[in-house]
Design an enzyme around this catalytic site. Structure first.
Site, PDB file in Angstrom:
ATOM      1  N   TRP A 377      38.404  43.730  37.549  1.00 56.04           N
ATOM      2  CA  TRP A 377      39.532  42.944  37.075  1.00 56.04           C
ATOM      3  C   TRP A 377      39.492  41.515  37.592  1.00 56.04           C
ATOM      4  O   TRP A 377      40.087  40.621  36.977  1.00 56.04           O
ATOM      5  CB  TRP A 377      40.846  43.610  37.481  1.00 56.04           C
ATOM      6  CG  TRP A 377      41.133  44.833  36.681  1.00 56.04           C
ATOM      7  CD1 TRP A 377      41.113  46.131  37.115  1.00 56.04           C
ATOM      8  CD2 TRP A 377      41.466  44.891  35.290  1.00 56.04           C
ATOM      9  NE1 TRP A 377      41.404  46.986  36.085  1.00 56.04           N
ATOM     10  CE2 TRP A 377      41.633  46.254  34.945  1.00 56.04           C
ATOM     11  CE3 TRP A 377      41.633  43.928  34.301  1.00 56.04           C
ATOM     12  CZ2 TRP A 377      41.962  46.665  33.661  1.00 56.04           C
ATOM     13  CZ3 TRP A 377      41.968  44.346  33.022  1.00 56.04           C
ATOM     14  CH2 TRP A 377      42.132  45.697  32.716  1.00 56.04           C
ATOM     15  N   ASN A 379      36.724  39.718  37.767  1.00 60.81           N
ATOM     16  CA  ASN A 379      35.547  39.005  37.288  1.00 60.81           C
ATOM     17  C   ASN A 379      35.316  39.061  35.784  1.00 60.81           C
ATOM     18  O   ASN A 379      34.450  38.341  35.291  1.00 60.81           O
ATOM     19  CB  ASN A 379      34.294  39.548  37.992  1.00 60.81           C
ATOM     20  CG  ASN A 379      34.262  39.198  39.454  1.00 60.81           C
ATOM     21  OD1 ASN A 379      33.834  38.117  39.840  1.00 60.81           O
ATOM     22  ND2 ASN A 379      34.720  40.122  40.306  1.00 60.81           N
ATOM     23  N   ILE A 382      37.950  35.428  33.710  1.00 62.73           N
ATOM     24  CA  ILE A 382      38.184  34.424  34.742  1.00 62.73           C
ATOM     25  C   ILE A 382      39.375  33.514  34.420  1.00 62.73           C
ATOM     26  O   ILE A 382      40.149  33.179  35.331  1.00 62.73           O
ATOM     27  CB  ILE A 382      36.909  33.602  34.987  1.00 62.73           C
ATOM     28  CG1 ILE A 382      35.819  34.506  35.561  1.00 62.73           C
ATOM     29  CG2 ILE A 382      37.170  32.440  35.939  1.00 62.73           C
ATOM     30  CD1 ILE A 382      36.183  35.171  36.865  1.00 62.73           C
ATOM     31  N   VAL A 384      42.257  34.174  32.974  1.00 64.25           N
ATOM     32  CA  VAL A 384      43.477  34.887  33.354  1.00 64.25           C
ATOM     33  C   VAL A 384      43.514  35.130  34.858  1.00 64.25           C
ATOM     34  O   VAL A 384      44.569  35.011  35.498  1.00 64.25           O
ATOM     35  CB  VAL A 384      43.580  36.215  32.577  1.00 64.25           C
ATOM     36  CG1 VAL A 384      44.713  37.071  33.117  1.00 64.25           C
ATOM     37  CG2 VAL A 384      43.788  35.940  31.089  1.00 64.25           C
ATOM     38  N   TYR A 393      49.988  35.177  42.345  1.00 64.83           N
ATOM     39  CA  TYR A 393      49.621  35.863  43.584  1.00 64.83           C
ATOM     40  C   TYR A 393      49.909  34.998  44.816  1.00 64.83           C
ATOM     41  O   TYR A 393      50.632  35.418  45.733  1.00 64.83           O
ATOM     42  CB  TYR A 393      48.146  36.246  43.524  1.00 64.83           C
ATOM     43  CG  TYR A 393      47.641  37.013  44.719  1.00 64.83           C
ATOM     44  CD1 TYR A 393      47.914  38.372  44.866  1.00 64.83           C
ATOM     45  CD2 TYR A 393      46.888  36.379  45.704  1.00 64.83           C
ATOM     46  CE1 TYR A 393      47.444  39.078  45.960  1.00 64.83           C
ATOM     47  CE2 TYR A 393      46.415  37.076  46.801  1.00 64.83           C
ATOM     48  CZ  TYR A 393      46.691  38.422  46.925  1.00 64.83           C
ATOM     49  OH  TYR A 393      46.232  39.114  48.011  1.00 64.83           O
ATOM     50  N   ARG A 407      49.696  42.141  44.791  1.00 66.78           N
ATOM     51  CA  ARG A 407      48.778  42.773  43.837  1.00 66.78           C
ATOM     52  C   ARG A 407      49.549  43.638  42.842  1.00 66.78           C
ATOM     53  O   ARG A 407      49.247  43.628  41.639  1.00 66.78           O
ATOM     54  CB  ARG A 407      47.756  43.612  44.589  1.00 66.78           C
ATOM     55  CG  ARG A 407      46.731  42.790  45.359  1.00 66.78           C
ATOM     56  CD  ARG A 407      45.859  43.666  46.220  1.00 66.78           C
ATOM     57  NE  ARG A 407      44.927  42.874  47.022  1.00 66.78           N
ATOM     58  CZ  ARG A 407      44.173  43.362  47.992  1.00 66.78           C
ATOM     59  NH1 ARG A 407      44.242  44.660  48.292  1.00 66.78           N
ATOM     60  NH2 ARG A 407      43.357  42.571  48.676  1.00 66.78           N
ATOM     61  N   HIS A 418      50.257  43.412  28.252  1.00 69.61           N
ATOM     62  CA  HIS A 418      49.486  44.363  27.447  1.00 69.61           C
ATOM     63  C   HIS A 418      50.407  45.152  26.515  1.00 69.61           C
ATOM     64  O   HIS A 418      50.099  45.329  25.328  1.00 69.61           O
ATOM     65  CB  HIS A 418      48.715  45.322  28.355  1.00 69.61           C
ATOM     66  CG  HIS A 418      47.399  44.785  28.832  1.00 69.61           C
ATOM     67  ND1 HIS A 418      47.300  43.861  29.848  1.00 69.61           N
ATOM     68  CD2 HIS A 418      46.124  45.037  28.433  1.00 69.61           C
ATOM     69  CE1 HIS A 418      46.021  43.568  30.056  1.00 69.61           C
ATOM     70  NE2 HIS A 418      45.290  44.263  29.209  1.00 69.61           N
ATOM     71  N   TYR A 480      50.526  56.610  13.062  1.00 71.65           N
ATOM     72  CA  TYR A 480      50.316  57.413  11.855  1.00 71.65           C
ATOM     73  C   TYR A 480      51.513  58.332  11.608  1.00 71.65           C
ATOM     74  O   TYR A 480      52.011  58.438  10.476  1.00 71.65           O
ATOM     75  CB  TYR A 480      49.039  58.227  12.007  1.00 71.65           C
ATOM     76  CG  TYR A 480      48.740  59.140  10.845  1.00 71.65           C
ATOM     77  CD1 TYR A 480      48.134  58.663   9.686  1.00 71.65           C
ATOM     78  CD2 TYR A 480      49.060  60.497  10.906  1.00 71.65           C
ATOM     79  CE1 TYR A 480      47.866  59.505   8.622  1.00 71.65           C
ATOM     80  CE2 TYR A 480      48.800  61.346   9.847  1.00 71.65           C
ATOM     81  CZ  TYR A 480      48.203  60.847   8.710  1.00 71.65           C
ATOM     82  OH  TYR A 480      47.942  61.689   7.661  1.00 71.65           O
TER      83      TYR A 480
END
Length: 491
Positions: A377, A379, A382, A384, A393, A407, A418, A480
């Site tokens: 997460w 790497n 980059i 974001v 952070y 974190r 998401h 569906y």
């Protein structure tokens, strides 16, 4: 080793002077004897001494054809870890050949079973339901209103026409509207499609992150200016003649360069490349066109039939068939995801960066070597990652939060976006994406605790290959049922 090598060389010279009792030796034995006789002195204490020329006795041994008395030495098998052997290029090529053959078989099987399903014209219907109603493009154009609003607030804050509290309130209202307004349009306007909704929401999400950074950096500049003024200092403009200082950066040209630049973190002076490389840009554009067509073809030809055939096992709760369909979907889904990664982070972002002469091209790192979920997460995306570290952070750490809580906060924000980008376009809220992102926290602990090295890397790949198809099947099944079975049942 040196004594043994020397003794071997002495013994060969001694036996070479005796008459042969076996007749003429083969050429391989003679060649081995000459090699060992020449290598004997190199194995002594003076290992860096050059090998002397074969002696007359050795030549006599070759001529007489004596068999070598010793052909073994202390050594490990190549596959042993102690051997130090690491050249497995042939095995890697074999894996690639097997992968190509396996996927070629699947491709032929798919063509025989379904025929050619690729239809570029059908892609247009994914973006437009009504040719006279274009809500998604209108939402993208309307995003300029929020950018101009943030710019005007910053202009007034720079000259002192607004207090910091009033400016903060206006920025919060503007940022909240950026997320809420397009979501409301997507949920209320019937003519907008899920794909069009996704693109519009992605544009507004990127704008939200960029304007958040724009506000933070200008605030830091105002604080630095106020601190320098209170200390009786004046900013030196002669140190860097080609740089921009606050508030000279508050121009529309600067704002829109940042909005189109392939970064989420604002700076007053971005690193710039000296020129536009036309060949590099042309390669990236050709890659964009090719991989776009490839992704569309793979989705239509491979993924859609697999997903459609997965609905019945889900409806019947046939777990063995569900697992089989999940594994069958994992291959095309993962392949498309890898192509999408290259298309977006290498082809698209590099093309935009080249056009804008944006110098920082670190859009990804070696995430494929990840031995932990956390490393992946950090790497794989980059832009974001930099935004999360700089604007989320570290500010939490400065406010007294622990690293663990910071974190968790980052994963919470990521889980929200998401879910926002999946549930709103589909018009259903199941929290599968949110749950999947939050599950990364215990998964990261588990992989880091029990898997190391290559095993950790394999665990990361397994979560990528299996985890995404699970989420895809969950959302497709619910979509569906909600949009196809429910209307039929109601009728």
């Amino acid at each position: 080793m040196g004594d043994r090598g020397g003794a071997g060389g002495t013994r060969r010279r001694r036996t070479g002077s005796r008459p042969s009792s076996h007749g003429g030796g083969g050429p391989a034995a003679a060649e081995e004897e000459v090699r060992d006789a020449a290598a004997g002195p190199d194995m002594g204490a003076a290992g860096d001494a050059p090998a002397p020329a074969p002696s007359k006795d050795a030549d006599d041994g070759v001529a007489s054809g004596h068999w070598e008395l010793r052909c073994h030495r202390l050594q490990d098998s190549l596959f042993s870890s102690d051997s130090g052997f690491n050249n497995y290029r042939g095995i890697l090529n074999w894996c690639v050949v097997m992968l190509i053959l396996s996927n070629a078989r699947l491709f032929l099987e798919n063509l025989i079973k379904y025929g050619i399903l690729v239809d570029p014209i059908q892609v247009v219907s994914l973006f437009l339901k009504d040719p006279y109603s274009w809500p998604a493009p209108c939402l993208v154009i309307a995003a300029n209103v929020f950018a101009v609003a943030a710019f005007q607030v910053e202009k007034r804050l720079a000259v002192g026409a607004l207090t910091e509290q009033a400016g903060l309130l206006l920025h919060v209202a503007n940022l909240a509207t950026i997320l809420c307004f397009p979501a409301a349009v997507v949920l209320l306007v019937e003519s907008i499609t899920p794909v069009g909704s996704l693109l519009a929401l992605m544009v507004h999400t990127i704008l939200f992150l960029k304007l958040f950074s724009y506000r933070d950096v200008n605030l830091w500049c105002r604080r630095a200016r106020a601190k320098a003024a209170s200390a009786g200092k004046r900013a030196s403009s002669a140190a860097a003649p080609h740089t921009v200082s606050y508030p000279d950066n508050l121009t529309y040209r600067d704002l829109y360069y940042f909005l189109f630049a392939p970064t989420l973190c604002y700076e007053l002076n971005f690193p710039r490349s000296p020129r536009i490389r036309k060949r590099f840009l042309l390669r990236r554009i050709l890659e964009m066109l090719f991989f776009t067509q490839l992704q569309v073809g793979l989705i239509q030809q491979w993924m859609v039939p697999t997903i459609q055939n997965s609905m019945k096992p889900f409806k019947d709760m046939d777990y063995s068939r569900i697992i089989e369909r999940l594994l069958k979907l994992a291959v095309p889904n993962h392949l498309i995801w890898l192509i999408f990664f290259y298309w977006l982070f290498h082809s698209c972002l590099n093309a935009v960066a080249e056009l804008m002469q944006f110098g920082d091209r670190e859009f990804y790192r070696d995430w494929w070597n990840s031995e932990s979920v956390t490393y992946f997460w950090q790497n794989w995306n980059i832009p974001v990652h930099k935004w999360c570290i700089r604007h989320f952070y570290k500010p939490m750490l400065r406010r007294g939060s622990s690293r663990w809580m910071a974190r968790i906060g980052v994963f919470l924000a990521s889980a929200f976006f998401h879910e926002y980008l999946v549930s709103v376009p589909l018009r259903m809220f199941r929290l599968w994406a949110f749950t999947g992102m939050m599950a990364q926290i215990p998964l990261a602990w588990f992989v880091g605790r029990f898997f190391q090295g290559n095993y950790g890397n394999a665990a990361v790949w397994l979560t990528l290959i299996i985890g995404q198809p699970i989420a895809v099947l969950m959302y497709v099944h619910d979509y569906y049922v909600l949009n196809y079975e429910a209307p039929v049942a109601g009728a």
